[in-house]
Design a protein around this motif. Structure first.
Motif, PDB file in Angstrom:
ATOM      1  N   UNK A 160       1.079  -1.362   0.136  1.00 38.63           N
ATOM      2  CA  UNK A 160       0.026   0.029   0.042  1.00 38.63           C
ATOM      3  C   UNK A 160       1.048   1.096   0.097  1.00 38.63           C
ATOM      4  N   UNK A 161       0.463   2.190  -0.876  1.00 38.68           N
ATOM      5  CA  UNK A 161       1.415   3.528  -0.740  1.00 38.68           C
ATOM      6  C   UNK A 161       1.106   4.226   0.513  1.00 38.68           C
ATOM      7  N   UNK A 162       2.177   4.349   1.206  1.00 38.71           N
ATOM      8  CA  UNK A 162       2.234   5.095   2.578  1.00 38.71           C
ATOM      9  C   UNK A 162       3.022   6.538   2.428  1.00 38.71           C
ATOM     10  N   UNK A 163       2.332   7.453   3.250  1.00 38.16           N
ATOM     11  CA  UNK A 163       2.838   8.879   3.391  1.00 38.16           C
ATOM     12  C   UNK A 163       3.221   9.104   4.873  1.00 38.16           C
ATOM     13  N   UNK A 164       4.590   9.338   5.212  1.00 38.31           N
ATOM     14  CA  UNK A 164       4.873   9.833   6.454  1.00 38.31           C
ATOM     15  C   UNK A 164       4.976  11.092   6.705  1.00 38.31           C
ATOM     16  N   UNK A 165       4.434  11.878   7.509  1.00 32.92           N
ATOM     17  CA  UNK A 165       4.740  13.199   8.064  1.00 32.92           C
ATOM     18  C   UNK A 165       5.398  13.425   9.186  1.00 32.92           C
ATOM     19  N   UNK A 171      -1.461  -7.476   6.773  1.00 30.32           N
ATOM     20  CA  UNK A 171      -2.107  -7.523   5.339  1.00 30.32           C
ATOM     21  C   UNK A 171      -3.009  -6.303   5.434  1.00 30.32           C
ATOM     22  N   UNK A 172      -3.467  -5.910   4.281  1.00 29.40           N
ATOM     23  CA  UNK A 172      -4.504  -4.668   4.232  1.00 29.40           C
ATOM     24  C   UNK A 172      -5.723  -4.913   4.856  1.00 29.40           C
ATOM     25  N   UNK A 173      -5.985  -6.293   4.859  1.00 27.43           N
ATOM     26  CA  UNK A 173      -7.355  -6.738   5.673  1.00 27.43           C
ATOM     27  C   UNK A 173      -7.146  -6.698   6.955  1.00 27.43           C
TER      28      UNK A 173
END
Length: 356
Positions: free
Chosen positions: A227-232, A300-302
């Protein structure tokens, strides 16, 4: 004729090395014992960005060793082929033929290093652009707050495909965020930092679902795989650095990142391997810097959807309860909490009061 063959050999070597460098970032890194040797202790990455950096790292070493062997070969050859003893035995002059005015050779010796530097520069920029690109359409946005000497993680946004109700989850805690914004200016007029108060935390992000690390419990950041993820990132005090070794990448965290001209965001295309991975602070930040760890738990995404739903429905439950609800260990498995007791040796270092 012999001189012509030598020139062709040098040109062929240049073209071959250039081709090797050009191919370096487009193919996998060497495998087997050679890959292990060239890796120089780097861990295997778990994101496409980490794989790109690993491949670049190994191919740079391929080029470096190739150049090294060529130069060592020339040195050793020169030591024996042009030695004074051998020249004397052959009835030749003590010094070999001088080539300081050999224009073709000097051009080769000038162009060759330029090609190497340009190639390395090109692929450095190429890999850097892939790693720092902010075009990966993140499905999960995570807030990371570093502080002496622990971490706070919060979920700012989660895409509909990862929520139980199919609606985008926006996790900003509006009430706490408003209080943070109000801290920017001291109503009593004590605002010495460019018109802001010393207690300004308006740059920090606050979320309804957060995981807070303590001395007794290592914070576990739960994220979905593939899954694409962004960290701030931001720091609540001094400078820290967010580092997961398997990302092969670290990013410093500062207070007031925008005012310090720092890009607080970074993204990964996906995390390709599920499991528990230790995370660390990679910026010397004080007494317990070495123990300032966290754990990245990739599921997992689930399972992530179930985890998020549990946190939403049970706001008073702990992160450990949420992890156990999806069949995961409740606490960190890759690292342990640190003892913040400043006593030395066995912890019983104290002076007993013997006064009567």
């Amino acid at each position: 004729m012999e001189q012509q063959h030598k020139r062709k050999a040098v040109l062929g070597g240049l073209l071959g090395l250039g081709g090797l460098m050009l191919a370096g970032c487009d193919v996998d890194a060497p495998g087997g014992a050679l890959g292990w040797f060239l890796g120089m202790g780097w861990p295997k990455g778990i994101t496409p960005e980490a794989t790109a950096m690993y491949n670049f790292w190994e191919w740079v070493w391929v080029v470096a060793w190739t150049i090294g062997f060529i130069m060592w070969g020339l040195f050793i050859y020169g030591m024996f082929a042009w030695s004074a003893k051998r020249a004397k035995k052959a009835g030749k002059d003590e010094f070999p033929r001088q080539t300081q005015y050999n224009i073709p050779l000097e051009l080769v010796l000038t162009i060759f290093p330029i090609i190497i530097v340009m190639g390395l520069f090109f692929f450095t920029v190429q890999t850097q652009e892939k790693v720092t690109a902010l075009d990966k359409d993140p499905k999960v946005t995570v807030d990371v707050t570093a502080y002496q000497w622990n971490w706070k993680f919060g979920y700012q946004k989660v895409a509909p495909e990862l929520t139980a109700d199919g609606q985008e989850y926006v996790g900003t805690d509006e009430e706490r965020q408003k209080l943070a914004e109000e801290s920017k200016v001291d109503p009593n007029g004590k605002n010495p930092i460019n018109g802001r108060s010393k207690s300004d935390v308006s740059y920090l992000h606050f979320n309804k679902i957060e995981t807070l690390g303590t001395t007794q419990e290592v914070p576990v950041l739960v994220l979905p795989s593939n899954t694409p993820i962004e960290f701030q990132l931001a720091s609540a005090d001094v400078s820290h650095s967010f580092w997961v070794p398997e990302f092969l990448f670290k990013r410093d965290t500062y207070n007031h990142p925008e005012e310090n001209k720092q890009e607080r965001r970074f993204q990964v295309e996906k995390i390709e391997k599920e499991g528990a991975f230790v995370g660390r602070c990679a910026e010397m930040c004080g007494t317990y810097h070495a123990m300032m760890n966290f754990e990245l738990r990739v599921v997992s995404p689930e399972k992530f959807t179930q985890y998020l739903e549990y946190r939403k429905q049970n706001p008073n439950a702990s992160n450990a309860d949420a992890l156990e609800s999806i069949g995961e260990p409740g606490y960190a498995t890759s690292t342990e909490p640190f003892n913040s007791n400043r006593d030395t040796r066995n912890g019983d270092n104290f002076v007993e009061n013997t006064a009567s």
